[in-house]
Design a protein around this motif. Structure first.
Motif, PDB file in Angstrom:
ATOM      1  N   ARG A 681       0.837  -1.199   0.000  1.00  0.00           N
ATOM      2  CA  ARG A 681       0.000   0.000   0.000  1.00  0.00           C
ATOM      3  C   ARG A 681       0.874   1.251   0.000  1.00  0.00           C
ATOM      4  N   GLU A 685       0.584   4.473  -2.346  1.00  0.00           N
ATOM      5  CA  GLU A 685       0.491   5.855  -1.870  1.00  0.00           C
ATOM      6  C   GLU A 685       1.543   6.756  -2.521  1.00  0.00           C
ATOM      7  N   GLU A 690      -5.457   8.869  -2.580  1.00  0.00           N
ATOM      8  CA  GLU A 690      -6.704   8.292  -2.096  1.00  0.00           C
ATOM      9  C   GLU A 690      -7.636   9.407  -1.628  1.00  0.00           C
ATOM     10  N   TRP A 699      -9.426   6.063  -5.679  1.00  0.00           N
ATOM     11  CA  TRP A 699      -8.014   6.303  -5.947  1.00  0.00           C
ATOM     12  C   TRP A 699      -7.845   7.043  -7.269  1.00  0.00           C
ATOM     13  N   ALA A 728      -6.926  -2.740  -1.474  1.00  0.00           N
ATOM     14  CA  ALA A 728      -5.854  -2.123  -0.699  1.00  0.00           C
ATOM     15  C   ALA A 728      -6.180  -2.230   0.778  1.00  0.00           C
ATOM     16  N   ASP A 743      -0.153  -3.478   4.872  1.00  0.00           N
ATOM     17  CA  ASP A 743       0.594  -2.741   3.851  1.00  0.00           C
ATOM     18  C   ASP A 743       0.571  -3.530   2.548  1.00  0.00           C
ATOM     19  N   ALA A 745      -1.513  -3.886  -1.441  1.00  0.00           N
ATOM     20  CA  ALA A 745      -2.428  -3.367  -2.465  1.00  0.00           C
ATOM     21  C   ALA A 745      -2.382  -4.299  -3.669  1.00  0.00           C
TER      22      ALA A 745
END
Length: 898
Positions: A681, A685, A690, A699, A728, A743, A745
């Motif tokens: 994730r 990011e 997000e 997203w 995610a 963590d 996605a």
């Protein structure tokens, strides 16, 4: 999500609301004045929309409002990281603590006298003249909690809670806060009564607590701090104590400070912790008295910020403070030694209260008016004129100010005898690198207010401070984002020369594009264990021997074995032979130092040798060429033959690719199903934003082209666009490791790409962890983060170490590597793994490996874990995919399990 809007004059709220409705195409926002004392500012907020958008996207969005609304500036609250404060000693030590112990924190010393700090600033002698009675110290902080040290010290009639608009400043002591109880500790240093266990510097003064910081670990928002400062003006405070700060600039805070100074208030601010050559904001503002820290021997506290913007110093190491914690069962009598420029600030704020009480508010303001200066500048001049030298040794006035605060001399200096305030220096301070010099220069330009600085100043300081932190940080000081932020279009069009020079210096230093999350608790490994592990055919991990056993082994046959191994490796490594000779020449002495547990004071050649020996003896990282390990790899004999015999490496490695944002390496991913790529994730990011509100997440891929490249060299020959988020983890990572947060996605490749390359078959996922099985991590390591390069001799990060290591090993980053290892901690074995879904492994990884597949080397190899975090000299961490699949955040859909 919040943006402060600065207008050239007081705006008409209704008119501006109508403009924004037309501009934004709707009414789902809130627009309110920041404060009646700052009438030129409005605050634009989006109710229910949680701030999960990257700072550079927010700055771009804010800047887009400047033209249409004819603003002076538009600045988002981006949650700038609060400069590091000491960790709670009652919780497990984290990797960040380990590095900060080398560069910043000192050991707690309970043997020191509880009143040594007030004695150091000669407050007891000053108390004969003044106890601070009648003076009010406003304290923007986390609020206060009930504690016996604060009995009679607070004036709650003047307190305020900016965060909820109430008059209740209670610190909630939430476990999610990095430093719950911070406001209680700092308040005790200002005004705790002398009869208690903590000695405040102004035991007769009153503290007006102003709660404006909710969670240090989630960041410091400038808008509430600005409101807290003007609250101090509204209650007619005498002093403001600002034990907070960070790598940012805020026009709203700047105007609030100016308003406070012009109202006759003294403003004392913390210079910063653990970012030594940089003085943080707001301490660097001209309207603040900036504080550095010293220890009980009158020597600089090693974690103190320093530089030409520091005015004076005061105790900041092992200062006794009141303590409140989330898990203290309501105990209101705990005290302990603590450290940080927060306490130098609080002590000096108390001294300011003594001064105001002694000479009287009217007399002081009259003297300032006669001179045509602020009370703040009058106090600054008096403070610097009376500061004392250290009791022993020399004093570096260019870095630590005029000297150490001396309350007795200060109160002995009559108001008319205070010397004229010196004009501030404008040259860069000693020891500043190119980026730090750019930060200093930018602060000067912002203060001057010329050109486009009003509009771009906040973003400029964010970009420069981010660049400096990436080049100089030690793990433990969190980054705002994993990937380097990009200037907004407005900044690119108006970039001042100072900013361009600083960013160019950062670019020239070839820093990694991405930093892994700041690591939390892990089984720490020592240099001795790394160097002493036999590591033959994967038979022994460095975690299998104790530190004492390792040191004894290095004093015996282990030293000769390691020297022979290093010589043999360099015979095969295509690096710089001269650089390799330096390592060999220093290696024997370095091994002896490690065996005797004495590596402080290593010179640069010894430090390079130590890092090189760890790399040679640690788990290897093999370059993948044509899908497999080349037999001529320098370390092929240790693991390469084993992997080549039992693993279909070409099939496995073909499914692993490098994830890029506009060609910038930000992580690794691997196929788990047709068109489905798993990664972290925090990698997501770094490339996407997000939008999170009452209706859930959406997203945006608007930050650039996101793609995965499966080729070994990431040369674009097997590149596929990533265009959507399929799943995610629900909690944001924000580049800080929380083992309870997922963590993970799953991204979708563009339509039509699922069957393009038949050899890239999805990797199967393992239904269970085999505790005794060897593992391998396949990923794309980026250049090592600066946290690996802390020089114990100086306590600072040395990029020279990274450059020399690259010469020694001829390392080629950003391409595919496979690194074997073993699991060293099973689920539940790590502190804070409450979800029982994390394992620790000892494969060699670097920042760009985030999102790598951790594959069990069994008869039927499968992906057992998703690598997400790690740090030098520690075990790395991976999510157990089988555990994730059966958790409330599962299942992992459309994957093959074996």
């Amino acid at each position: 999500m919040r943006i402060s809007l600065e207008y050239p004059a007081t705006p008409d709220l209704a008119v501006e609301r109508a403009k924004l409705e037309a501009l934004l195409g709707g009414t789902n926002f809130d627009l309110q004045p920041l404060d009646a004392l700052l009438p030129e500012f409005l605050v634009l907020q989006f109710p229910g929309v949680e701030r999960r958008i990257a700072p550079d996207t927010l700055y771009a969005a804010a800047d887009a409002l400047v033209g249409p609304l004819q603003l002076v500036s538009a600045v988002p609250d981006v949650g700038v990281t609060f400069i590091a404060a000491p960790e709670d000693p009652d919780r497990p030590e984290s990797v960040g603590d380990l590095f900060l112990s080398a560069t910043c924190w000192v050991s707690e010393d309970t043997s020191v006298d509880r009143d040594w700090a007030v004695k150091a600033i000669r407050a007891p002698q000053a108390w004969a003249r003044s106890m601070g009675t009648g003076a009010v110290v406003a304290q923007p902080d986390t609020g206060v909690a009930l504690h016996q040290e604060l009995n009679q010290a607070l004036d709650l009639s003047k307190a305020f809670n900016v965060l909820d608009g109430s008059a209740d400043p209670a610190d909630p002591l939430q476990s999610s806060m990095q430093n719950p109880g911070h406001g209680t500790s700092t308040a005790s240093v200002v005004a705790s009564r002398a009869a208690g266990g903590v000695f405040g510097s102004a035991p007769g003064a009153k503290v007006a607590p102003v709660r404006c910081v909710n969670s240090v670990i989630l960041g410091l928002d400038p808008t509430p701090v600005a409101k807290a400062i003007v609250h101090a003006v509204s209650i007619n405070a005498d002093v403001i104590s600002l034990s907070l700060g960070g790598g940012f600039y805020s026009p709203a805070i700047g105007k609030a400070l100016s308003k406070a100074a012009n109202a006759g208030i003294i403003i004392v601010a913390a210079g910063g912790n653990c970012v030594q050559p940089v003085v943080v904001y707001p301490a660097s503002d001209p309207n603040c008295i900036a504080m550095a820290g010293v220890n009980r021997f009158d020597q600089p506290w090693k974690g103190s910020s320093r530089g030409r913007r520091i005015d004076v110093s005061a105790p900041a190491e092992n200062v006794y403070v009141a303590v409140r914690r989330p898990d203290d069962d309501g105990a209101t009598n705990r005290i302990k030694p603590s450290q940080g420029t927060s306490f130098a600030t609080a002590l000096t704020a108390g001294v300011a209260a003594l001064w105001v009480s002694h000479f009287g508010r009217d007399a002081i303001r009259g003297e300032a008016m006669r001179r045509g200066i602020t009370v703040n500048d009058l106090f600054r001049a008096a403070l610097k004129a009376t500061a004392r030298p250290p009791t022993i040794g020399a004093w570096d006035a260019q870095r630590f100010g005029a000297g150490i605060v001396d309350a007795e001399r200060l109160l002995s200096l009559r108001l008319p005898a205070i010397p004229a305030a010196a004009a501030p220096e404008s040259a860069s301070g000693p020891g500043e690198d190119a980026i730090a010099a750019a930060i200093s220069s930018a602060r000067d330009q912002i203060a001057a207010g010329a050109g486009d600085w009003n509009r771009v100043g906040a973003e400029a300081m964010f970009l420069l401070n981010d660049a400096w932190m990436r080049e100089n940080r030690a793990t433990g000081v969190p980054m705002e984002s994993a990937a380097k932020p990009r200037p907004s279009p407005g900044m690119q069009a108006r970039m001042p020369a100072e900013v361009a020079a600083g960013l160019a210096a950062a670019q020239a230093s070839a820093l990694p594009e991405m930093e892994p999350p700041t690591a939390g608790p892990a089984p720490a490994l020592t240099f001795a264990r790394k160097l002493a592990a036999t590591n033959s055919q994967g038979a022994e991990s460095s975690t299998a021997i104790s530190p004492s056993e390792a040191r004894e082994r290095l004093k015996g046959t282990g030293k000769d074995r390691l020297l022979a191994r290093a010589a043999a490796a360099f015979d095969r490594v295509p690096g710089d032979q001269a650089a390799q000779r330096v390592v060999i020449e220093a290696a024997s002495g370095v091994i002896d130092r490690v065996a005797n547990d004495d590596i402080t004071g290593l010179d640069i050649n010894q430090r390079v040798a130590l890092e090189a020996l760890v790399r040679i003896n640690d788990r290897p990282a093999y370059r993948v060429v044509d899908g497999t390990i080349a037999p001529d790899d320098p370390l092929f004999g240790e693991w390469g033959g084993l992997l080549s015999l039992i693993v279909d490496l070409p099939r496995l490695s073909a499914a692993v690719g490098r994830i890029d944002l506009d060609g910038q390496h930000i992580g690794t991913g691997f196929l788990i199903g047709p068109g489905r790529v798993m990664t972290n994730r925090h990698v997501l990011e770094a490339c996407c934003d997000e939008i999170f509100g009452p209706g859930g997440s959406e997203w945006s891929f608007g930050r650039g082209d996101v793609a995965i490249d499966f080729s070994d060299a990431a040369d674009g020959t097997a590149r596929f666009p990533l265009t959507r988020v399929l799943d995610a983890g629900r909690d944001p990572i924000r580049n800080i490791e929380f083992l309870e947060h997922l963590d993970l996605a799953i991204l979708g490749m563009s339509d039509g790409s699922t069957g393009v390359d038949a050899i890239r078959r999805p990797l199967p996922l393992a239904r269970r962890i085999e505790p005794q099985a060897d593992v391998m991590v396949i990923g794309f390591p980026a250049p090592p983060g600066t946290s690996a390069m802390v020089d114990p001799k100086t306590g600072l990060v040395s990029l020279e170490i990274a450059k020399r290591l690259r010469q020694v090993f001829g390392t080629d980053y950003g391409r595919k590597y496979v690194s074997p290892g073993r699991i060293v901690e099973l689920p539940g074995g790590l502190a804070q793994d409450t979800r029982l879904w994390v394992v620790a492994h000892d494969s060699t990884t670097l920042g760009g490996s985030s999102g790598s597949a951790m594959i069990q080397i069994t008869a039927n190899p499968a992906v057992a874990g998703l690598h997400f975090s790690g740090a030098p000299l520690t075990a790395n961490k991976a999510h157990v995919l089988a555990k994730v699949d059966t958790s409330p955040e599962g299942p992992i859909a459309d994957a093959t399990w074996v």
